[in-house]
Design an enzyme around this catalytic site. Structure first.
Site, PDB file in Angstrom:
ATOM      1  N   ARG A  48      31.928 -44.484 -78.936  1.00  0.00           N
ATOM      2  CA  ARG A  48      32.481 -45.666 -78.180  1.00  0.00           C
ATOM      3  C   ARG A  48      31.078 -46.610 -78.040  1.00  0.00           C
ATOM      4  NH1 ARG A  48      29.225 -45.161 -74.756  1.00  0.00           N
ATOM      5  NH2 ARG A  48      29.737 -47.232 -73.943  1.00  0.00           N
ATOM      6  N   GLY A  49      31.204 -47.897 -77.677  1.00  0.00           N
ATOM      7  CA  GLY A  49      30.012 -48.815 -77.487  1.00  0.00           C
ATOM      8  C   GLY A  49      30.214 -49.625 -78.777  1.00  0.00           C
ATOM      9  N   ALA A  50      29.943 -50.946 -78.783  1.00  0.00           N
ATOM     10  CA  ALA A  50      30.461 -51.908 -79.734  1.00  0.00           C
ATOM     11  C   ALA A  50      29.542 -51.590 -81.225  1.00  0.00           C
ATOM     12  CB  ALA A  50      30.103 -53.205 -79.317  1.00  0.00           C
ATOM     13  N   ARG A  91      40.728 -50.582 -82.056  1.00  0.00           N
ATOM     14  CA  ARG A  91      40.316 -51.218 -80.726  1.00  0.00           C
ATOM     15  C   ARG A  91      39.965 -52.732 -81.013  1.00  0.00           C
ATOM     16  NH1 ARG A  91      35.990 -48.295 -77.081  1.00  0.00           N
ATOM     17  NH2 ARG A  91      37.183 -49.455 -75.574  1.00  0.00           N
ATOM     18  N   GLN A 198      31.768 -44.652 -67.719  1.00  0.00           N
ATOM     19  CA  GLN A 198      30.730 -44.406 -68.850  1.00  0.00           C
ATOM     20  C   GLN A 198      29.251 -44.454 -68.002  1.00  0.00           C
ATOM     21  OE1 GLN A 198      33.498 -46.221 -69.150  1.00  0.00           O
ATOM     22  NE2 GLN A 198      34.059 -46.623 -71.078  1.00  0.00           N
ATOM     23  N   ASP A 239      30.397 -56.433 -75.957  1.00  0.00           N
ATOM     24  CA  ASP A 239      31.426 -55.972 -77.018  1.00  0.00           C
ATOM     25  C   ASP A 239      31.670 -57.324 -77.938  1.00  0.00           C
ATOM     26  OD1 ASP A 239      31.849 -54.254 -74.557  1.00  0.00           O
ATOM     27  OD2 ASP A 239      32.564 -53.273 -76.505  1.00  0.00           O
ATOM     28  N   ASN A 249      32.206 -57.757 -71.798  1.00  0.00           N
ATOM     29  CA  ASN A 249      31.494 -56.283 -71.678  1.00  0.00           C
ATOM     30  C   ASN A 249      32.639 -55.698 -70.805  1.00  0.00           C
ATOM     31  OD1 ASN A 249      29.449 -54.515 -72.217  1.00  0.00           O
ATOM     32  ND2 ASN A 249      28.964 -54.705 -69.960  1.00  0.00           N
ATOM     33  N   LYS A 250      32.273 -54.197 -70.549  1.00  0.00           N
ATOM     34  CA  LYS A 250      33.225 -53.256 -69.818  1.00  0.00           C
ATOM     35  C   LYS A 250      33.600 -54.107 -68.557  1.00  0.00           C
ATOM     36  CE  LYS A 250      34.360 -50.320 -70.722  1.00  0.00           C
ATOM     37  NZ  LYS A 250      35.543 -50.350 -71.487  1.00  0.00           N
TER      38      LYS A 250
HETATM   39  O1  MRU Z   1      35.033 -49.071 -73.838  1.00  0.00           O
HETATM   40  P1  MRU Z   1      33.626 -48.782 -74.360  1.00  0.00           P
HETATM   41  O2  MRU Z   1      32.869 -47.618 -73.566  1.00  0.00           O
HETATM   42  O3  MRU Z   1      33.334 -48.623 -75.750  1.00  0.00           O
HETATM   43  O4  MRU Z   1      32.716 -49.973 -73.776  1.00  0.00           O
HETATM   44  C1  MRU Z   1      31.402 -50.183 -73.980  1.00  0.00           C
HETATM   45  C2  MRU Z   1      30.931 -51.274 -73.040  1.00  0.00           C
HETATM   46  O5  MRU Z   1      31.464 -52.080 -72.827  1.00  0.00           O
HETATM   47  C3  MRU Z   1      29.366 -51.540 -73.630  1.00  0.00           C
HETATM   48  O6  MRU Z   1      28.586 -52.085 -72.670  1.00  0.00           O
HETATM   49  C4  MRU Z   1      29.110 -52.194 -74.967  1.00  0.00           C
HETATM   50  O7  MRU Z   1      29.838 -51.848 -76.007  1.00  0.00           O
HETATM   51  C5  MRU Z   1      27.687 -52.623 -75.147  1.00  0.00           C
HETATM   52  S1  MRU Z   1      27.061 -51.356 -76.262  1.00  0.00           S
HETATM   53  C6  MRU Z   1      25.579 -51.359 -76.524  1.00  0.00           C
END
Ligand code: MRU
Length: 355
Positions: A48-50, A91, A198, A239, A249-250
Site C-alpha cells: 500500500r501507499g501510492a 484501486r 496505518q 495519493d 491523501n488518506k
Molecule cells: O490506503 P493506503 O494505506 O494505500 O493510503 C496511503 C496514503 O494515503 C499515503 O499517505 C499516501 O499513499 C502517500 S505514500 C508515500
C-alpha cells in the site's frame, strides 16, 4: 542507516513483499507468483501507499507477461492489455498505479516498434528500474525537504508515507528521516489513522525501527496538541495531486490541514512527480476510493458497532491547495501557483532524465 525492511522486491520468477496487514505483530514476507495474487495484495493493502502501489503494479505486469513469453505478437499484446486492465482495476485513487501501467505500456510499444521477439525481459527490467528509481527519488525528496524542519520541531504526520509506502525511505517520513539523520532533534506525532490504523500499526513501527522518537495519538487528539503548542509542522504524503495543487491523501488529512491553518502551523505535502496528475485541473476530479464498511465496524475481526448500522468508509480526502504551504518533490518544493512550479519540475525532469 540501512533500511530496516524491504517493502517489495523482484526475485526472478516471483515478487517478495512485506505483508503490511500483519504489522506490527508479525513481520512476514509473502511471495507473489501470479497477477491474481498481486491484485489481491494491492486490494487488501498487503502492499500500500501510492509509490509502492506503482512499483507493485509494474512488477505485477512484468510477472504476468513472463507467463506470456512465446506467444505470437497479437496474443502477447492481448494478454498485456488484459493484465494491465486487471491491475488498473485494483484501486482508483493513487495515480502512481496508472502512471506505472503507462510506463510499462511505453516499453511494450517500443519493443513492438523494434520487433523484439519477446519483450518480457524488457518489462522485467523496467519494473526493477522503477523500484530502484523510487528509492532514489525518495532520498531526494528527503534531502529537498529537510531544511523545512527546524532543530527541536515536533512534526505531526497522518497515515504512513514512509519506506513501507514506497520502495524505501519514504516521502513525508523521508523528509523527517533526512532531518533526523542530519542531526536535527526531531520528534514525530503519529495519528493512528482510523479505520485501518496505518499510523499506529505501520508509521509507529517504522519510526521505532529507525530510532526516530515517535508518539502515537488517536486521530481526534491532533487539535488539542496544536492548541497546546506541541506541534510545529505537519508533513503528509499524497495519493494524487491535481494540477492546481489540491492533494488527495488518506481520509483525515483534510481535517488536519484545517486544524493546522487555524493554529498557524505549516502544512507540507511530500510526493514524487509520479503522484502529480496534470490531466486533472482540481481535486474535485480525483476519483476517491470507498471501501468495505466492515473496516469501520470491525477491528481485528471483532465488531465495534451494532450489526446493520449505516457506514461511510471513504478512504481518501482532498486538501485544497490553499491549505498547503509547499509540496516537496524530488525536483524541489513547489509553491503557489502550483501548476507553474509543477510544469517547471516536469521540464527539469524531461531535461535531466531519470533520477
Ligand atoms: O490506503 P493506503 O494505506 O494505500 O493510503 C496511503 C496514503 O494515503 C499515503 O499517505 C499516501 O499513499 C502517500 S505514500 C508515500
Amino acid at each position: 542507516m540501512e533500511d530496516p525492511f524491504r517493502t517489495i522486491e523482484w526475485r526472478g520468477d516471483h515478487i517478495r513483499l512485506l505483508d503490511q496487514t500483519l504489522l506490527p505483530l508479525d513481520e512476514k514476507y509473502i511471495e507473489i507468483r501470479t497477477v491474481d495474487e498481486m491484485c489481491d495484495a494491492i486490494k487488501r493493502l498487503a502492499v500500500r501507499g501510492a509509490p509502492a502501489i506503482g512499483v507493485a503494479a509494474a512488477m505485477g505486469i512484468a510477472l504476468g507477461m513472463l507467463g506470456a513469453s512465446g506467444m505470437d505478437r497479437e496474443a502477447y499484446r492481448a494478454r498485456f492489455d488484459e493484465v494491465c486492465a486487471q491491475i488498473a482495476a485494483t484501486r482508483p485513487t493513487a495515480v502512481n498505479l496508472f502512471w506505472a501501467v503507462s510506463r510499462m505500456r511505453a516499453v511494450l510499444e517500443k519493443a513492438e516498434k523494434l520487433n523484439v521477439p519477446d519483450p518480457s525481459a524488457l518489462l522485467v527490467e523496467e519494473a526493477v528500474a522503477l523500484e530502484r528509481e523510487d528509492r532514489a527519488l525518495c532520498e531526494r525528496i528527503g534531502h529537498n525537504g529537510m531544511g523545512l524542519l527546524d532543530d527541536g520541531d515536533t512534526v505531526l504526520t497522518h497515515c504512513n508515507a514512509g519506506g513501507l509506502a514506497t520502495a524505501g525511505y519514504g516521502t513525508a517520513l523521508g523528509v523527517i528521516r533526512s532531518a533526523f539523520e542530519n542531526g536535527k532533534n526531531i520528534r514525530v506525532i503519529s495519528d493512528e489513522t482510523r479505520p485501518l490504523n496505518q499510523g499506529s500499526r505501520i508509521t509507529s513501527w517504522e519510526l521505532q525501527k529507525l530510532g526516530v522518537p515517535v508518539t502515537l495519538i488517536p486521530d481526534n487528539t491532533a487539535g488539542a496538541l496544536m492548541q497546546r503548542g506541541e506541534i510545529q509542522k505537519v508533513i503528509v504524503g499524497a495519493d494524487r495531486i491535481a494540477a492546481n495543487g489540491d492533494a488527495a491523501n488518506k481520509i483525515g488529512t483534510y481535517s488536519v490541514a484545517v486544524l493546522a491553518r487555524h493554529h498557524g502551523i505549516p502544512f507540507y505535502v511530500a510526493a514524487p512527480l509520479s503522484t502529480i496528475d496534470m490531466s486533472l485541473r482540481s481535486g474535485t476530479e480525483i476519483p476517491i476510493e470507498e471501501r468495505d464498511p466492515r473496516e469501520v465496524t470491525h477491528i481485528g475481526g471483532i465488531a465495534i458497532a451494532p450489526e446493520g448500522v449505516a457506514v461511510r468508509n471513504i478512504a481518501f480526502d482532498v486538501t485544497p491547495h490553499e491549505l498547503i504551504h509547499g509540496i516537496i518533490t524530488e525536483w524541489g518544493t513547489a509553491s503557489e501557483p502550483y501548476e507553474e512550479s509543477f510544469r517547471a519540475f516536469f521540464a527539469a525532469q524531461e531535461k535531466g532524465g531519470a533520477v
